[in-house]
Write an enzyme that holds these catalytic residues in place. Structure first.
Site, PDB file in Angstrom:
ATOM      1  N   ASP A 103       0.855  -1.182   0.000  1.00  0.00           N
ATOM      2  CA  ASP A 103       0.000   0.000   0.000  1.00  0.00           C
ATOM      3  C   ASP A 103       0.899   1.242   0.000  1.00  0.00           C
ATOM      4  O   ASP A 103       1.781   1.342  -0.837  1.00  0.00           O
ATOM      5  CB  ASP A 103      -0.946  -0.072   1.215  1.00  0.00           C
ATOM      6  CG  ASP A 103      -1.935   1.063   1.285  1.00  0.00           C
ATOM      7  OD1 ASP A 103      -2.925   1.030   0.515  1.00  0.00           O
ATOM      8  OD2 ASP A 103      -1.736   1.982   2.090  1.00  0.00           O
ATOM      9  N   HIS A 300      -7.047  -6.196  -1.522  1.00  0.00           N
ATOM     10  CA  HIS A 300      -5.981  -5.228  -1.288  1.00  0.00           C
ATOM     11  C   HIS A 300      -5.027  -5.639  -0.169  1.00  0.00           C
ATOM     12  O   HIS A 300      -3.832  -5.363  -0.239  1.00  0.00           O
ATOM     13  CB  HIS A 300      -6.598  -3.869  -0.948  1.00  0.00           C
ATOM     14  CG  HIS A 300      -5.588  -2.779  -0.762  1.00  0.00           C
ATOM     15  ND1 HIS A 300      -4.832  -2.299  -1.802  1.00  0.00           N
ATOM     16  CD2 HIS A 300      -5.196  -2.090   0.345  1.00  0.00           C
ATOM     17  CE1 HIS A 300      -4.023  -1.350  -1.358  1.00  0.00           C
ATOM     18  NE2 HIS A 300      -4.220  -1.209  -0.057  1.00  0.00           N
TER      19      HIS A 300
END
Length: 323
Positions: A103, A300
């Site tokens: 991320d 994610h």
């Protein structure tokens, strides 16, 4: 029980709480978490990498958990964040390391070989691919891309509203953020964080109906406790440095023009953030060996969702490096 130790390290004017495993003198791997995460987000990778023969350093990055939280917004640029990690190498006397980021930690990881090309022998980005510098400041690029539509990263820019929104009920915030980016079933669901709306952003994200299957209740409680104690303002300040990062990474300010060391990107086919982090210009930024791996059905939070596949890819890549 944790299979690593924790200690505080003074680096680059801040103090980082570092989770550490493996033998001193072994090849070094630094793990850089993203938002809203902690070193604990690497709980599946730290022991696996140490067992594979690596010396693993996973900090709560500045602004998070048990690490320093400078008050100034501009204390959270990629220059500062990458220098923090170089300081960890200095602390253990390591000349070079591999860096793995997830991320926003991937943004730091992709920046590190450009800012410190002599200190990093390989780079891995999880969920966020290497994206070349935009032609205009980053927030301008996002406004052009999304027009009048709400986009959460732009909402995060103004100090105050997003901070209050995320801090209001930390358990709900964490449950929705972890749930909203986990294996969405259709395109509309995949974009719901983008389309949630500025008024009560967290409230507008649909309830996921419990924790995702990759997150135990005690693991979730660890996140809730840390963010309840420390809040979201310092982590949000990372986003508020987007345009400053754009200035600091101008070609004439970087020691290296491209990433020349071996690089790996691992993403999930169900990760909605890939809708606005395109991969077609990778070669504008990466000149060295590059490999992309897409894990079918992964969302994610890939290193927590799919640790077996992620660990296998990391170990295979890292063992090929000259560390």
């Amino acid at each position: 029980m944790p299979t690593w130790t924790e200690r505080l390290v003074e680096t680059n004017g801040v103090q980082l709480r570092v989770s550490e495993a493996g033998d001193r003198g072994a090849p070094v791997v630094v793990l850089a978490h993203g938002f809203p995460e902690l070193a604990y987000s690497w709980r599946h990778q730290i022991p696996a990498l140490a067992e594979a023969g690596f010396h693993v350093l996973a900090p709560d990055q500045r602004g998070y958990g048990g690490s320093s939280k400078p008050g100034a917004v501009d204390a959270y640029t990629v220059v500062d964040l990458s220098a923090d990690l170089v300081g960890l190498l200095d602390d253990i006397g390591a000349e070079r390391a591999a860096i793995v980021g997830h991320d926003f930690g991937a943004v730091v990881a992709w920046s590190a070989p450009l800012l410190h090309p002599d200190r990093f022998a390989g780079v891995v980005g999880l969920s966020v691919p290497p994206v070349p510098r935009s032609r205009v400041p980053t927030t301008q690029a996002f406004r052009k891309l999304f027009g009048d539509n709400f986009f959460y990263i732009l909402y995060f820019q103004q100090p105050g509203p997003a901070d209050a929104d995320l801090n209001r009920d930390v358990a709900t915030t964490m449950r929705k953020l972890f749930g909203s980016l986990t294996t969405p079933s259709d395109e509309a669901a995949a974009l719901r964080m983008v389309q949630a709306g500025p008024e009560g952003f967290i409230e507008r994200i649909p309830e996921p109906g419990g924790l995702p299957d990759w997150l135990r209740s005690d693991e979730f409680d660890r996140y809730v406790a840390e963010f309840t104690e420390h809040g979201f303002t310092a982590p949000l300040n990372w986003y508020r440095c987007f345009d400053r990062n754009w200035e600091l990474t101008a070609p004439d300010r970087l020691p290296a023009a491209t990433i020349a060391v071996p690089a790996l990107f691992v993403g999930g086919t169900a990760d909605p953030t890939l809708a606005y982090t395109p991969r077609h210009r990778v070669r504008d930024l990466v000149s060295g060996d590059y490999r992309e791996v897409m894990i079918e059905g992964a969302g994610h939070w890939i290193q927590q969702e799919r640790p077996v596949e992620v660990n296998a890819e990391l170990i295979e890549f890292l063992k090929r490096l000259e560390l």
